[in-house]
Write an enzyme that holds these catalytic residues in place. Structure first.
Site, short mmCIF file in Angstrom:
data_model
loop_
_atom_site.label_atom_id
_atom_site.label_comp_id
_atom_site.label_asym_id
_atom_site.label_seq_id
_atom_site.Cartn_x
_atom_site.Cartn_y
_atom_site.Cartn_z
N HIS A 73 0.84 -1.20 0.00
CA HIS A 73 0.00 0.00 0.00
C HIS A 73 0.87 1.25 0.00
CE1 HIS A 73 -4.24 -1.53 1.17
NE2 HIS A 73 -3.60 -2.41 0.44
N TYR A 202 -9.41 5.68 7.14
CA TYR A 202 -9.64 5.99 8.55
C TYR A 202 -10.63 7.16 8.59
CZ TYR A 202 -5.34 3.35 9.72
OH TYR A 202 -4.37 2.38 9.87
N PRO A 294 -4.93 0.16 18.51
CA PRO A 294 -4.63 -0.32 17.15
C PRO A 294 -4.62 0.76 16.07
CG PRO A 294 -6.83 -1.01 17.85
CD PRO A 294 -6.17 -0.41 19.03
N LYS A 298 0.53 -0.45 15.02
CA LYS A 298 1.92 -0.59 15.49
C LYS A 298 2.20 -1.83 16.34
CE LYS A 298 3.76 2.84 13.50
NZ LYS A 298 3.59 2.23 12.18
N TYR A 386 3.83 6.23 10.33
CA TYR A 386 2.95 5.16 9.87
C TYR A 386 3.76 4.04 9.19
CZ TYR A 386 -1.33 2.91 8.24
OH TYR A 386 -2.35 2.01 8.04
P1 RFL Z 1 0.40 -12.18 21.39
O1 RFL Z 1 0.07 -12.21 19.93
O2 RFL Z 1 -0.65 -11.81 22.34
O3 RFL Z 1 1.01 -13.60 21.75
C1 RFL Z 1 1.25 -13.98 23.08
C2 RFL Z 1 1.16 -15.48 23.18
O4 RFL Z 1 1.44 -15.90 24.52
C3 RFL Z 1 0.49 -16.87 24.92
N1 RFL Z 1 0.40 -16.88 26.38
C4 RFL Z 1 1.05 -17.76 27.17
N2 RFL Z 1 1.88 -18.76 26.88
C5 RFL Z 1 2.37 -19.48 27.90
N3 RFL Z 1 2.07 -19.25 29.21
C6 RFL Z 1 1.24 -18.24 29.54
N4 RFL Z 1 0.95 -18.00 30.83
C7 RFL Z 1 0.69 -17.45 28.51
N5 RFL Z 1 -0.15 -16.39 28.48
C8 RFL Z 1 -0.32 -16.07 27.19
C9 RFL Z 1 -0.78 -16.45 24.23
O5 RFL Z 1 -1.70 -17.53 24.11
C10 RFL Z 1 -0.25 -15.98 22.88
O6 RFL Z 1 -0.20 -17.02 21.93
O7 RFL Z 1 1.62 -11.18 21.66
P2 RFL Z 1 2.89 -10.80 20.76
O8 RFL Z 1 3.55 -12.03 20.21
O9 RFL Z 1 3.65 -9.84 21.55
O10 RFL Z 1 2.26 -10.07 19.46
C11 RFL Z 1 1.62 -8.83 19.58
C12 RFL Z 1 0.52 -8.68 18.54
O11 RFL Z 1 -0.29 -9.82 18.55
C13 RFL Z 1 -0.32 -7.43 18.77
O12 RFL Z 1 0.49 -6.36 19.14
C14 RFL Z 1 -1.11 -7.02 17.52
O13 RFL Z 1 -2.07 -7.97 17.20
C15 RFL Z 1 -1.77 -5.66 17.74
N6 RFL Z 1 -2.61 -5.23 16.62
C16 RFL Z 1 -2.05 -4.69 15.47
N7 RFL Z 1 -0.72 -4.60 15.35
C17 RFL Z 1 -0.17 -4.11 14.18
O14 RFL Z 1 1.06 -4.03 14.08
N8 RFL Z 1 -0.95 -3.73 13.11
C18 RFL Z 1 -2.29 -3.80 13.16
O15 RFL Z 1 -2.93 -3.49 12.16
C19 RFL Z 1 -2.91 -4.26 14.38
N9 RFL Z 1 -4.23 -4.35 14.49
C20 RFL Z 1 -4.00 -5.36 16.71
C21 RFL Z 1 -4.80 -4.90 15.62
C22 RFL Z 1 -4.63 -5.93 17.81
C23 RFL Z 1 -5.99 -6.03 17.86
N10 RFL Z 1 -6.55 -6.65 19.01
C24 RFL Z 1 -7.52 -7.66 18.94
C25 RFL Z 1 -5.96 -6.43 20.30
C26 RFL Z 1 -6.16 -4.97 15.66
C27 RFL Z 1 -6.77 -5.52 16.79
C28 RFL Z 1 -8.28 -5.53 16.80
C1 PHB Z 2 -6.48 -4.29 10.44
O1 PHB Z 2 -6.54 -4.51 9.21
O2 PHB Z 2 -6.83 -5.12 11.28
C2 PHB Z 2 -5.99 -2.96 10.90
C3 PHB Z 2 -5.47 -2.07 9.97
C4 PHB Z 2 -5.01 -0.83 10.38
C5 PHB Z 2 -5.09 -0.48 11.71
C6 PHB Z 2 -5.59 -1.39 12.64
C7 PHB Z 2 -6.04 -2.63 12.24
O3 PHB Z 2 -4.66 0.74 12.11
#
Ligand code: RFL
Ligand code: PHB
Length: 391
Positions: A73, A202, A294, A298, A386
């Site tokens: 993108h 957005y 989110p 990041k 970004y």
């Molecule tokens: P995770 O992915 O939460 O993984 C942690 C893992 O640890 C396990 N765990 C355990 N394991 C052993 N013993 C325990 N006691 C444990 N407790 C937990 C869990 O089951 C899991 O498998 O953390 P990690 O690896 O640091 O990764 C971080 C990312 O997942 C997170 O920052 C992103 O998903 C955030 N996020 C976004 N990030 C972006 O860079 N770009 C995006 O567009 C973006 N969109 C988002 C997002 C997060 C969202 N939600 C649902 C919070 C959009 C959403 C809606």
């Molecule tokens: C997504 O596609 O899940 C998404 C994209 C951009 C954001 C957050 C989430 O800023």
């Protein structure tokens, strides 16, 4: 008793990518994950990857499918006050772009690579506990099928997310926590319908924030801001599509193709940082150490830069017998994290409707957005953050 060099808690993007970076350097790891592999692989989350993240995935040999299926993108849209404005990323961020490729796909590629390399992972590990990381001989215990197992190791990497056990194992007096909880969440829907626009949009609307995102040209991801008190079960698909379209400019709203949701959930919005990120032989990385709302996309990208710094430190420790890299880890990681925290907070503040904002605050938000459309300097600041600050 099992023995490894680095015990990694958590098989999310941080743990898996750290395992791949260390494995490539010949360092032995065991990943201990509380959930099942299928559960972790199916979790719908992030979608936007910075170039630093794609570079790391390529470096560990997990870039092939992303190169084919990932969508590059070169910009995104901002919609507000009945206007639409496009942010041209390469023009304002030194030619850089972002890649739309789902966290589920990143996770799948890293898991397949780990399995192919034969590196150890334990899924469905119960009662994971960290021991003696303040001393020279740390270990991790867990229960599986009614049996307690022990992993002796040199270091523990706490990559177990916000609700994990790693940060919780550190005494309160040894850590400083910084937090802001926002008075709203994101209701997200995933659907197998073509995206409304070829780029992300957005939208700041009097009814609240909305985001049009995607996973591919046939799979869309949409979000709307909702009060924290809303329950996901109270949102029918129809109600979601109606609310989404109300918050978008007419051209985009008309292009939204409604369809049955494959996934629907509400995520609370939070900013959070734990300092430091190292406690003796325990390192925290990713969501275990910090959370961003989110809005700036990041979270996953910060997990990647954290484990880049951490892997460098550990590779130096084993390869050059120097601890300068592991000693510098917390400071280097936090310096980048705080800037991503600032950016995510700013994007969130600028694009959402806050229930307690007065008319002055509302005008400030409008001026901020208007300024963006007129100023190359303001646009560059947005664009360079970004696409991701360099590391
Ligand atoms: P995770 O992915 O939460 O993984 C942690 C893992 O640890 C396990 N765990 C355990 N394991 C052993 N013993 C325990 N006691 C444990 N407790 C937990 C869990 O089951 C899991 O498998 O953390 P990690 O690896 O640091 O990764 C971080 C990312 O997942 C997170 O920052 C992103 O998903 C955030 N996020 C976004 N990030 C972006 O860079 N770009 C995006 O567009 C973006 N969109 C988002 C997002 C997060 C969202 N939600 C649902 C919070 C959009 C959403 C809606
Ligand atoms: C997504 O596609 O899940 C998404 C994209 C951009 C954001 C957050 C989430 O800023």
């Amino acid at each position: 008793m099992m023995r490894t060099q680095v015990a990694i808690i958590g098989s999310g993007p941080a743990g898996l990518l750290l395992g791949a970076l260390l494995g490539k350097a010949g360092i032995d790891t065991v990943i201990v994950e509380a959930r099942s592999q299928a559960y972790v692989a199916a979790r719908i989350r992030a979608g936007v990857l910075e170039e630093g993240t794609t570079r790391l995935l390529q470096a560990v040999g997990c870039g092939a499918r992303m190169k084919v299926e990932g969508l590059v993108h070169e910009g995104f849209g901002l919609a507000f006050a009945g206007r639409q404005h496009r942010i041209d990323l390469p023009a304002h961020a030194g030619g850089r772009t972002v890649t739309v490729y789902g966290q589920t796909e990143v996770t799948r590629d890293l898991m397949a690579h780990r399995a192919a390399q034969g590196w150890a992972s334990v899924y469905e590990a119960a009662n994971v506990a960290l021991h003696d990381f303040g001393g020279e001989a740390p270990s991790v215990t867990y229960e599986k099928d009614g049996v307690t197992h022990t992993i002796a190791c040199d270091f523990i990497a706490g990559c177990d997310g916000y609700h994990g056990v790693s940060r919780a194992s550190v005494p309160d007096a040894a850590k400083a926590l910084y937090e802001r909880v926002y008075p709203f969440g994101w209701l997200g829907v995933l659907a197998d319908v073509p995206p409304a626009d070829h780029e992300l949009v957005y939208a700041n609307h009097p009814r609240g924030f909305a985001l049009c995102s995607m996973r591919s040209m046939t799979r869309s991801r949409y979000y709307v801001q909702v009060p924290t008190s809303d329950k996901v079960d109270a949102w029918s698909d129809d109600a979601f599509w109606d609310e989404l379209r109300r918050r978008l400019p007419e051209r985009i709203a008309d292009a939204v193709t409604p369809g049955p949701s494959i996934e629907k959930s509400i995520a609370p919005l939070r900013s959070f940082v734990c300092e430091p990120m190292r406690f003796g032989r325990l390192f925290l990385a990713g969501d275990a150490a910090h959370i961003v709302p989110p809005t700036g996309a990041k979270g996953l990208n910060l997990a990647a830069s954290d484990v880049h710094y951490l892997s460098q430190g550990l590779i130096e420790h084993y390869g050059e017998r120097s601890d300068s890299g592991v000693d510098a880890y917390s400071g280097r990681a936090l310096s980048r994290i705080w800037k991503a925290e600032r950016f995510s907070w700013w994007m969130t503040s600028t694009l959402h409707r806050f229930p307690d904002t007065d008319s002055f605050g509302q005008r400030m938000q409008e001026a901020e957005l208007d300024y963006l459309t007129q100023s190359a300097a303001a646009t560059s600041s947005l664009a360079e953050n970004y696409v991701g600050l360099p590391y």
